[in-house]
Design a protein around this motif. Structure first.
Motif, PDB file in Angstrom:
ATOM      1  N   GLY A  29       0.123 -10.019  -4.332  1.00 31.53           N
ATOM      2  CA  GLY A  29      -0.126 -11.027  -3.565  1.00 31.53           C
ATOM      3  C   GLY A  29       0.690 -12.571  -3.551  1.00 31.53           C
ATOM      4  O   GLY A  29       1.769 -12.501  -4.484  1.00 31.53           O
ATOM      5  N   PRO A  30       0.126 -13.384  -3.231  1.00 32.52           N
ATOM      6  CA  PRO A  30       0.769 -14.772  -3.276  1.00 32.52           C
ATOM      7  C   PRO A  30       0.604 -15.233  -4.848  1.00 32.52           C
ATOM      8  O   PRO A  30       1.339 -16.056  -5.108  1.00 32.52           O
ATOM      9  N   LEU A  65      -5.636 -11.559 -10.137  1.00 31.36           N
ATOM     10  CA  LEU A  65      -6.486 -10.569  -9.305  1.00 31.36           C
ATOM     11  C   LEU A  65      -7.554 -11.418  -8.430  1.00 31.36           C
ATOM     12  O   LEU A  65      -7.571 -11.299  -7.273  1.00 31.36           O
ATOM     13  N   VAL A  66      -8.033 -12.446  -9.009  1.00 27.06           N
ATOM     14  CA  VAL A  66      -8.960 -13.119  -7.969  1.00 27.06           C
ATOM     15  C   VAL A  66      -8.433 -14.003  -7.121  1.00 27.06           C
ATOM     16  O   VAL A  66      -8.990 -13.992  -5.942  1.00 27.06           O
ATOM     17  N   GLY A  67      -7.270 -14.370  -7.376  1.00 24.81           N
ATOM     18  CA  GLY A  67      -6.629 -15.231  -6.419  1.00 24.81           C
ATOM     19  C   GLY A  67      -6.033 -14.639  -5.197  1.00 24.81           C
ATOM     20  O   GLY A  67      -6.227 -14.858  -4.034  1.00 24.81           O
ATOM     21  N   ASN A  68      -5.467 -13.255  -5.604  1.00 28.10           N
ATOM     22  CA  ASN A  68      -5.070 -12.467  -4.502  1.00 28.10           C
ATOM     23  C   ASN A  68      -6.092 -11.946  -3.664  1.00 28.10           C
ATOM     24  O   ASN A  68      -5.894 -11.710  -2.550  1.00 28.10           O
ATOM     25  N   GLY A  69      -7.246 -11.681  -4.259  1.00 27.19           N
ATOM     26  CA  GLY A  69      -8.428 -11.213  -3.492  1.00 27.19           C
ATOM     27  C   GLY A  69      -8.298  -9.773  -2.838  1.00 27.19           C
ATOM     28  O   GLY A  69      -9.357  -9.152  -2.401  1.00 27.19           O
ATOM     29  N   ARG A  70      -7.341  -9.024  -3.306  1.00 26.11           N
ATOM     30  CA  ARG A  70      -7.093  -7.496  -3.107  1.00 26.11           C
ATOM     31  C   ARG A  70      -6.873  -6.811  -4.197  1.00 26.11           C
ATOM     32  O   ARG A  70      -6.252  -7.242  -4.888  1.00 26.11           O
ATOM     33  N   LEU A 106       4.704   0.645  -4.532  1.00 24.88           N
ATOM     34  CA  LEU A 106       4.429  -0.675  -4.613  1.00 24.88           C
ATOM     35  C   LEU A 106       4.516  -1.296  -3.163  1.00 24.88           C
ATOM     36  O   LEU A 106       4.212  -2.420  -3.092  1.00 24.88           O
ATOM     37  N   THR A 107       4.441  -0.530  -2.209  1.00 24.80           N
ATOM     38  CA  THR A 107       5.084  -1.091  -0.918  1.00 24.80           C
ATOM     39  C   THR A 107       4.022  -0.578   0.174  1.00 24.80           C
ATOM     40  O   THR A 107       3.718  -1.478   1.205  1.00 24.80           O
ATOM     41  N   SER A 108       3.369   0.514   0.029  1.00 23.01           N
ATOM     42  CA  SER A 108       2.677   1.007   1.231  1.00 23.01           C
ATOM     43  C   SER A 108       1.382   0.409   1.405  1.00 23.01           C
ATOM     44  O   SER A 108       0.904   0.370   2.509  1.00 23.01           O
ATOM     45  N   HIS A 109       0.678  -0.263   0.556  1.00 22.18           N
ATOM     46  CA  HIS A 109      -0.875  -0.694   0.684  1.00 22.18           C
ATOM     47  C   HIS A 109      -1.015  -2.038   0.403  1.00 22.18           C
ATOM     48  O   HIS A 109      -1.990  -2.788   0.654  1.00 22.18           O
ATOM     49  N   GLY A 110       0.080  -2.732   0.062  1.00 20.55           N
ATOM     50  CA  GLY A 110      -0.018  -4.215  -0.306  1.00 20.55           C
ATOM     51  C   GLY A 110      -0.476  -4.554  -1.632  1.00 20.55           C
ATOM     52  O   GLY A 110      -0.531  -5.694  -2.032  1.00 20.55           O
ATOM     53  N   VAL A 111      -0.740  -3.435  -2.345  1.00 17.18           N
ATOM     54  CA  VAL A 111      -1.200  -3.704  -3.760  1.00 17.18           C
ATOM     55  C   VAL A 111      -0.259  -2.363  -4.427  1.00 17.18           C
ATOM     56  O   VAL A 111      -0.359  -1.153  -3.767  1.00 17.18           O
TER      57      VAL A 111
END
Length: 170
Positions: A29-30, A65-70, A106-111
């Motif tokens: 994520g970001p 991990l905490v920053g992305n939230g997912r 790496l692309t189907s689920h966002g994680v």
């Protein structure tokens, strides 16, 4: 780091005798992509489906991990000891290269999701609680996947052990 107390040493010895599933917890994520090997992950409830994951705050992946939230809890199959070692930082595989082989979606689920994992649990961090050296993450489950024929990787007596899948009688 100070020398552990006798109670801490005894506790660590006792926990070495607590068999635990080996997981690679991943995020993207970001705040970037990251992953770490953890044995402190378990179900909380199925109403609503929730898991918890304990993450050492000194881990370089903690803030990502905490920053992305997912995240995805990838429950490792018996064949994945190499991944457990890589994501535990026990090999010379650089962090950026741990996701480069084709075992990762790496692309189907966002994680990042491990193809061939015994189970995958994808979710969003609902809440967290800091206690001692760790953060306990409570995760709302969004999606799960299972594979029943790959066995399991467990951690016991400070070593990894592969368990074969049980054979079903006819």
């Amino acid at each position: 780091m100070p020398e552990p107390t006798r109670t801490q040493s005894d506790f660590r010895s006792a926990m070495a005798n607590l068999s635990a599933a080996v997981n690679v917890v991943t995020t993207d994520g970001p705040h970037g992509r990251a992953g770490m090997t953890v044995s402190a992950a378990c179900s909380v409830t199925d109403s609503p489906p929730t898991v918890l994951v304990c993450v050492n705050r000194s881990s370089r992946s903690h803030n990502v991990l905490v920053g992305n939230g997912r995240l995805c809890v990838n429950v490792l199959a018996g064949e994945h000891e190499d991944l457990a070692m890589h994501f535990a930082g026990a090999t010379k595989v650089p962090t950026a290269e741990r996701f480069t082989d084709d075992r990762w979606d790496l692309t189907s689920h966002g994680v990042p999701v491990l193809r061939g994992a015994a189970a995958t649990v994808i979710g969003r961090i609902r809440t967290r609680r800091e206690l001692g050296s760790h953060t306990v993450l409570f995760v709302d489950v969004e999606q799960v996947g299972t594979q029943d024929d790959g066995g399991a990787l467990v951690y016991f007596q400070r070593r990894f052990h592969s368990l074969g899948a049980p054979r079903l009688s006819a």
